[in-house]
Design an enzyme around this catalytic site. Structure first.
Site, mmCIF file in Angstrom:
data_model
loop_
_atom_site.group_PDB
_atom_site.id
_atom_site.type_symbol
_atom_site.label_atom_id
_atom_site.label_comp_id
_atom_site.label_asym_id
_atom_site.label_seq_id
_atom_site.Cartn_x
_atom_site.Cartn_y
_atom_site.Cartn_z
ATOM 1 N N SER A 22 0.847 -1.190 0.000
ATOM 2 C CA SER A 22 0.000 0.000 0.000
ATOM 3 C C SER A 22 0.887 1.246 0.000
ATOM 4 O O SER A 22 1.686 1.418 -0.905
ATOM 5 C CB SER A 22 -0.961 -0.056 1.197
ATOM 6 N N ASP A 56 -9.588 -3.102 -6.040
ATOM 7 C CA ASP A 56 -8.975 -2.336 -4.953
ATOM 8 C C ASP A 56 -9.556 -0.926 -4.897
ATOM 9 O O ASP A 56 -9.529 -0.191 -5.885
ATOM 10 C CB ASP A 56 -7.459 -2.269 -5.162
ATOM 11 N N HIS A 100 -8.072 -4.470 -1.845
ATOM 12 C CA HIS A 100 -6.836 -4.020 -1.210
ATOM 13 C C HIS A 100 -6.231 -5.077 -0.294
ATOM 14 O O HIS A 100 -5.019 -5.188 -0.192
ATOM 15 C CB HIS A 100 -7.138 -2.747 -0.413
#
Length: 722
Positions: A574, A659, A694
């Site tokens: 991330s 995501d 995600h």
């Protein structure tokens, strides 16, 4: 900042979907990377379609901008072709992947039960069943010997879905009605459902496009929920819903119009108030109504101000406020029920330069404060009645660890529950008596297969950054390790949003340690391990400190002979994927291989697009590139923009088509550009989870299958075949 580009515990590459047409779908305009030979798997060649992006009199040419067209069949075909290429390149490791998966699974107690907690006369717990991916949420009335009530069996609910996630479970005051959110796409678009636990009936009320959570008023029929924007996914409106009434007639009680803020509703631990919070990176604002009067008008607690952060809970005749008002590291204050503005706040715990106040928990007999000093969490016990016992800290007993306040829903108890783990101690749940100081270990994650913590050694070091700052490094290895610079080492980092990365335990990680790896965590600036200033020195115009700290930690490990550049690997996910992209460009010579999970790598383009989830709420983290100074600075480190024609380490990149936090096209474009420009022969692999978002796929075992692929990538590069 619940919707930021937060870290995930590990980036999980997911199951590969084959595509058979990589060679024919994409034009020959892109360069073929060097190192390819006849008979070797050929990577897909992404078509070059130049797109000019101009601002501040400066033009960037993005050859792969078209990959952002989510609904374009050619995009999906390209992503599948990359998956196919990964499968082909990694095929020789499939026996190793299976071996890793089997041993990781073998350490897990498949039939497992969480530690029950007591609330309003019920004991609540979650259990897993052997061979099943999803949790079963249960409770027992009165005692743990009572009959089990299954509230939700997510295994049954998830049937027929490629992705399924349940979140935001909350109960009405009378314990009869359960609200919960369901996401079947992994875009964090939850539909809230309601279940009558007495009859087992799922009520017809279904509220779409929410964050998944609901705050119950005390009338057992009114809930407050947060609706998200369908495009940006920003939590922006709070509605009041009365069960049995049409959802489209729900009353809008608050609209957060400022695009840099998110909003949500919650109920205080005392059950006396419903609060609506509005939060941004540098400012917060709360408004509230009595939980007994859900139709009342919400009252602002303290109006928002730039750089003023606070959060609120309630106990007795006071509100308790954690705030940075004239306190960089935060302090604790109180307010009366009728005077809540900051001018009337009274200090309870003063600001300290060396201690960050992270949170607090209220009990009938004591206040428990979560603090952080020298990079480590502390739990401070402060009895209301000083004669009942002295103020003190819980002794955690190790030099590097992770600890947190766990589920503590009840006021009237002398026991505080906390979680604990370290690099060598599995996740543990304790009850601690705030009066007698007795500590009860309720559960420690059972690691099967003969795990013995005595076989592993954890250490805490400090690397000196180039500006003289001491950066903590936590590491662990299996005893017998020889410090001669020849061991493989995996260095993990994050360093954004003030999110602290503590020394945690991972039973899958044992598969690396048992094969000779050192695992290290760089506690770099941009996190908050060393206080609020640690965060502020790793954001905006100081963001590059995050990257150089990581590089300096890596060089420290080499200098101390824990490893060498030919055996050193890096991992981040991330915003930690941004870290990976930056150090990948800045010091490609320092690493043998890199894993970048759901990486935020196209910084400038993303932060210029306000339709992308998270963008507007994060100007205070990264800067707003519509301002030239920020544009120039961000451009100087944005991984996608800084790709050059040079040699790079091996790279495994993972992403998810759905995501909602880092859009799939950022890593996909990055890989496409690297393929066209890089001059080395090292593996460059992209895996796209076509079902997940995600956090990867849903389900505990599917995740582990994917983790085995990631570990095989590292071990193969390290020359470890078994």
């Amino acid at each position: 900042m619940s919707h930021s580009r937060r870290p995930i515990l590990r980036p999980f590459p997911a199951l590969v979907v084959l595509a058979l047409f990589a060679a024919t779908l994409f034009g020959a305009a892109a360069c073929r990377p060097s190192g390819e030979s006849a008979g070797a798997p050929q990577p897909p060649r992404a078509e070059i379609v130049p797109k000019e992006l101009t601002i501040h009199g400066h033009t960037r040419v993005d050859n792969y901008y078209w990959i952002a067209e989510r609904d374009n069949p050619k995009v999906v075909d390209y992503l599948k072709a990359e998956n196919d290429y990964l499968t082909a390149v990694m095929k020789h490791t499939e026996p190793l992947q299976q071996r890793l998966y089997d041993e990781i699974i073998a350490r897990i107690k498949q039939t497992d039960l969480s530690v029950p907690y007591r609330k309003d006369g019920y004991y609540y717990y979650t259990r897993f069943e052997e061979g099943k991916d999803y949790p079963v949420y249960c409770r027992k009335k009165g005692s743990l010997e009572a009959a089990e009530e299954v509230m939700l069996n997510v295994n049954d609910m998830a049937q027929g879905h490629g992705y399924y996630n349940v979140a935001g479970l909350s109960l009405s005051s009378d314990n009869n009605l359960l609200a919960y959110g369901v996401d079947t796409v992994s875009r964090r678009k939850y539909t809230i459902h309601f279940k009558n636990l007495a009859t087992g009936e799922t009520l017809p009320d279904a509220i779409p496009l929410t964050t998944g959570g609901a705050a119950w008023a005390n009338d057992n029929k009114t809930v407050f929920y947060t609706q998200i924007d369908d495009t940006t996914l920003r939590p922006q409106k709070v509605f009041r819903h009365v069960l049995g009434t049409p959802v489209d007639s729900d009353a809008l009680v608050y609209h957060e119009a400022d695009e840099t803020f998110n909003t949500f509703a919650y109920k205080t631990k005392s059950k006396k108030y419903i609060f609506i919070a509005s939060t941004s990176t540098l400012s917060t604002e709360f408004r509230y109504v009595p939980a007994d009067k859900p139709a009342a008008e919400f009252k602002v607690f303290q109006p928002r101000e730039r750089d003023l952060e606070y959060d609120v809970d309630h106990y007795g005749n006071k509100f308790f406020i954690r705030t940075n008002l004239d306190a960089k590291n935060f302090r604790l204050m109180t307010a009366s029920l009728d005077k809540t503005g900051k001018a009337d706040w009274i200090e309870l715990i003063p600001h300290r330069d060396d201690v960050l106040v992270e949170g607090f928990e209220l009990f009938k007999g004591a206040l428990v404060v979560g603090e952080r000093k020298n990079g480590l969490v502390q739990a401070r016990i402060m009895p209301w009645d000083k004669s009942a016992g002295a103020e003190h800290y819980v002794d955690f007993g190790e030099e590097a660890y992770s600890a947190w306040l766990s589920t503590n829903p009840e006021f009237d108890t002398d026991w505080v529950r906390y979680g604990y783990e370290s690099l060598t101690t599995p996740t543990s749940t304790y009850d601690y008596n705030m009066v007698t100081r007795e500590k009860k270990l309720l559960k420690r994650e059972e690691v099967l297969g003969g795990f013995d913590p005595a076989n592993y050694q954890a250490e805490r070091h400090y690397a000196t950054a180039r500006d003289g700052v001491k950066v903590p490094v936590s590491l662990v290895y299996r005893k017998g390790f020889v410090k001669d610079g020849q061991a493989p080492c995996l260095l993990y980092g994050y360093g954004s949003y003030g999110a602290s990365t503590d020394a945690d335990f991972s039973s899958p990680r044992l598969s690396l340690l048992d094969r000779g790896f050192v695992f290290a965590i760089a506690h770099i600036r941009g996190g908050q391990e060393m206080g609020r200033a640690w965060y502020e020195d790793g954001k905006l115009f100081k963001k590059k400190n995050t990257f150089t700290d990581f590089i300096d930690c890596a060089e420290f490990l080499v200098a101390q002979k824990f490893t060498n550049p030919g055996r050193l690997f890096a991992e981040g996910a991330s915003a930690g994927g941004l870290l990976m992209g930056a150090v990948f460009n800045m010091r490609p010579d320092l690493f043998k291989g890199v894993i970048a999970g759901v990486p935020f790598v196209d910084v400038v383009t993303t932060m210029l697009d306000k339709s992308i989830p998270l963008t507007t709420g994060e100007f205070d983290e990264w800067g707003n590139p519509e301002v030239k100074e920020y544009y120039d600075y961000m451009l100087s480190y944005s991984p996608y923009d800084q790709v050059e024609a040079k040699a790079y380490p091996a790279l495994l990149v993972t992403t998810g088509l759905e995501d909602s936090q880092v859009q799939y096209f950022e890593p996909a474009k990055w890989v496409a550009k690297l393929r066209a420009l890089k001059t080395d022969k090292n593996p460059l692999l992209l895996w796209t989870n076509m079902e997940g978002g995600h956090g990867g796929v849903s389900g505990r075992f599917r995740r582990l299958k994917q983790l085995a692929l990631e570990y095989a990538f590292l071990l193969d590069l390290a020359g470890i075949k078994e």
